[in-house]
Design a protein around this motif. Structure first.
Motif, PDB file in Angstrom:
ATOM      1  N   SER A 203       0.903  -1.269  -0.054  1.00 55.08           N
ATOM      2  CA  SER A 203      -0.159   0.135   0.027  1.00 55.08           C
ATOM      3  C   SER A 203       0.782   1.264  -0.034  1.00 55.08           C
ATOM      4  N   TRP A 204       2.156   1.278   0.072  1.00 52.08           N
ATOM      5  CA  TRP A 204       3.027   2.353   0.071  1.00 52.08           C
ATOM      6  C   TRP A 204       3.910   2.564  -1.330  1.00 52.08           C
ATOM      7  N   PRO A 205       3.105   3.456  -2.037  1.00 52.12           N
ATOM      8  CA  PRO A 205       3.879   3.694  -3.400  1.00 52.12           C
ATOM      9  C   PRO A 205       5.218   3.893  -3.492  1.00 52.12           C
ATOM     10  N   ALA A 206       5.869   4.390  -2.464  1.00 51.97           N
ATOM     11  CA  ALA A 206       7.313   4.754  -2.445  1.00 51.97           C
ATOM     12  C   ALA A 206       7.983   3.470  -1.892  1.00 51.97           C
ATOM     13  N   PHE A 207       7.515   2.366  -1.524  1.00 52.82           N
ATOM     14  CA  PHE A 207       8.119   1.295  -1.343  1.00 52.82           C
ATOM     15  C   PHE A 207       8.934   0.528  -2.484  1.00 52.82           C
ATOM     16  N   THR A 208      10.105   0.085  -2.454  1.00 52.15           N
ATOM     17  CA  THR A 208      10.704  -0.380  -3.478  1.00 52.15           C
ATOM     18  C   THR A 208      11.586  -1.738  -3.149  1.00 52.15           C
ATOM     19  N   SER A 209      12.070  -1.713  -1.807  1.00 46.39           N
ATOM     20  CA  SER A 209      13.007  -2.662  -1.740  1.00 46.39           C
ATOM     21  C   SER A 209      12.783  -3.061  -0.162  1.00 46.39           C
ATOM     22  N   ILE A 210      13.426  -4.233   0.267  1.00 43.58           N
ATOM     23  CA  ILE A 210      13.411  -4.730   1.641  1.00 43.58           C
ATOM     24  C   ILE A 210      14.763  -5.418   1.807  1.00 43.58           C
ATOM     25  N   GLY A 211      15.597  -5.395   3.209  1.00 45.88           N
ATOM     26  CA  GLY A 211      16.561  -6.067   3.375  1.00 45.88           C
ATOM     27  C   GLY A 211      16.303  -7.156   4.416  1.00 45.88           C
ATOM     28  N   LEU A 212      16.721  -8.177   4.006  1.00 51.54           N
ATOM     29  CA  LEU A 212      16.306  -9.620   4.841  1.00 51.54           C
ATOM     30  C   LEU A 212      16.703  -9.611   6.294  1.00 51.54           C
ATOM     31  N   ARG A 213      17.823  -9.180   6.567  1.00 53.38           N
ATOM     32  CA  ARG A 213      18.150  -9.165   8.070  1.00 53.38           C
ATOM     33  C   ARG A 213      19.627  -8.245   7.985  1.00 53.38           C
ATOM     34  N   ASN A 214      19.596  -7.369   9.082  1.00 51.00           N
ATOM     35  CA  ASN A 214      20.667  -6.520   9.379  1.00 51.00           C
ATOM     36  C   ASN A 214      21.896  -7.494  10.008  1.00 51.00           C
ATOM     37  N   PRO A 251       5.683  -9.643  -5.027  1.00 52.51           N
ATOM     38  CA  PRO A 251       6.775 -10.108  -5.961  1.00 52.51           C
ATOM     39  C   PRO A 251       7.217  -8.762  -6.635  1.00 52.51           C
ATOM     40  N   ASP A 252       6.822  -7.690  -6.095  1.00 53.28           N
ATOM     41  CA  ASP A 252       7.128  -6.350  -6.923  1.00 53.28           C
ATOM     42  C   ASP A 252       8.703  -5.999  -6.425  1.00 53.28           C
ATOM     43  N   THR A 253       8.920  -6.389  -5.041  1.00 50.47           N
ATOM     44  CA  THR A 253       9.915  -5.680  -4.178  1.00 50.47           C
ATOM     45  C   THR A 253      11.380  -6.458  -4.540  1.00 50.47           C
ATOM     46  N   LEU A 254      12.233  -5.498  -4.631  1.00 52.13           N
ATOM     47  CA  LEU A 254      13.803  -5.901  -4.587  1.00 52.13           C
ATOM     48  C   LEU A 254      13.950  -6.450  -3.391  1.00 52.13           C
ATOM     49  N   ILE A 255      15.078  -7.594  -3.117  1.00 53.99           N
ATOM     50  CA  ILE A 255      15.448  -8.343  -2.124  1.00 53.99           C
ATOM     51  C   ILE A 255      16.948  -8.016  -1.820  1.00 53.99           C
TER      52      ILE A 255
END
Length: 417
Positions: A203-214, A251-255
């Motif tokens: 629901s966040w149009p600005a969301f493009t990617s997520i980091g799996l674990r810091n 499925p749209d997000t960079l990982i």
């Protein structure tokens, strides 16, 4: 031709319309990778130049809102020319949502639990005064929603980062959050939490990617776990699980894949060598249908570096080699954490100047640690003053104007040009 006042207004309105139409497609997602590049749907190469905004500590909401509004903080980040934030979250936040029948914790409860009744109530009231759109019953996730919404308004990419499992200051090898199976690090809760946030962020149009674990790191407080599973083979098992959970949810997000030893090395991934103690190797075939969604991330805190060539050689050997033509496995690589004391001189030393030249030359994305001028609480100390913060303690001004004007603005510009 001389325009009348009405004509000027009409021209300005038309210009505004053009700008709004031109901006309507931003962020032109979903983003994908191609070799060393991240591309949007227009084929434009996208590079992040941004800062870390912590939201994974004890309160489990983005820091600084008792001092400034979300709009003000995002506007100040935007004023630097930055185009991205790395917004951290704790798995505990999602665990509590599931434990509470799908309902998140309110701000009132979150602040009181973290800071105590008196101080929690006082800080909550400060947050509500600075952010009048919130109330005591606003939930933690709704605060993340508000940050993401403001970032969209100002065209700043949102990169989520699973920073830790138990909401607290990160990171140490003995903090119970270091490795899968550690005291607070349940692999099942981790994949569930990643999937929840990836799904929610649709629901966040600005969301493009997520980091799996810091910063995966050795669990020194658990000798048996360290001996049996702290290795590349186990790392790969869980990175595949986390990536699959995210992709299934969104499925749209960079990982983003982070390396071992506090995310300072990804060498066997890049060079295609054995993921020890087994003989298996990293393969894009293990990420079916979303191999073009993977990005590597590294951290670097070699603050005492005295030789730039040596520092840059370390960066390449530890993973930035993936952006070169010689890499066995080619990826975009981003420096998602680096930082130093924000004073009048540290930014002039080898570490800071060398990293600035490196990321600009490589056109590598980055997030400086950290925007936060202070924390609600850090390691038991409330209103903790962050000497590495871009902001001063009350988030009202830059802590080191000499660094901002003497180096950071140029670093952003050189990265993005």
């Amino acid at each position: 031709m001389k325009l009348s006042f009405t004509g000027v207004l009409t021209a300005l309105a038309s210009l505004d319309l053009v700008k709004r139409v031109a901006a309507a497609g931003w962020p032109n997602g979903p983003l994908v990778t191609s070799g060393r590049y991240v591309l949007d749907t227009t084929g434009t190469n996208i590079t992040y130049a941004g800062t870390n905004w912590p939201g994974a500590a004890d309160v489990m909401i983005p820091e600084g809102l008792q001092y400034q509004s979300i709009q003000t903080i995002v506007s100040k980040i935007k004023s630097l020319g930055m185009n991205a934030i790395r917004l951290t979250f704790a798995i505990q936040m999602i665990d509590e949502i599931y434990a509470n029948g799908g309902k998140d914790v309110t701000l009132q409860r979150a602040f009181v639990q973290a800071l105590g009744q008196a101080n929690g109530t006082r800080v909550l009231n400060q947050v509500l005064a600075k952010n009048p759109g919130f109330s005591a019953s606003t939930t933690r996730v709704e605060v993340f929603d508000a940050v993401a919404a403001e970032c969209f308004k100002q065209q700043i990419y949102v990169h989520l980062d699973n920073h830790i499992s138990k909401g607290m200051w990160c990171c140490g090898t003995g903090d119970g959050n270091s490795w899968w199976g550690d005291t607070y690090f349940s692999s099942a809760n981790w994949t569930r939490g990643l999937a929840y946030m990836a799904e929610h962020a649709k629901s966040w149009p600005a969301f493009t990617s997520i980091g799996l674990r810091n910063e995966p790191r050795e669990p020194t407080s658990n000798a048996q776990l360290s001996r049996s599973t702290y290795n590349w083979q186990t790392w790969y098992t869980y990175m595949k699980q986390g990536a699959a959970a995210v992709h299934a949810a969104n499925p749209d997000t960079l990982i983003f894949l982070s390396g071992m030893n506090y995310d300072t090395t990804l060498t066997p991934v890049v060079r295609g060598t054995a993921l020890t103690p087994g003989s298996g190797k990293f393969s894009l075939d293990d990420f079916p249908g979303y191999a073009n969604k993977l990005v590597l991330e590294l951290h670097n805190y070699e603050n005492s570096a005295s030789n730039c060539n040596s520092l840059q050689s370390n960066l390449r050997n530890n993973g930035f080699e993936a952006m070169s033509a010689s890499a066995v496995n080619k990826f975009p690589v981003m420096l998602t954490e680096f930082g130093f004391q924000m004073d009048a001189s540290e930014w002039k030393k080898v570490y800071a100047t060398c990293l600035a030249s490196f990321v600009a030359k490589e056109k590598a994305g980055w997030f400086i640690w950290v925007v936060a001028g202070s924390y609600y609480i850090r390691s038991g100390i409330q209103d903790y003053d962050e000497g590495w913060g871009l902001f001063n303690r009350d988030w009202s001004a830059w802590r080191s104007p000499s660094y901002i004007n003497g180096a950071l603005l140029t670093m952003v510009k050189d990265t993005l040009k």
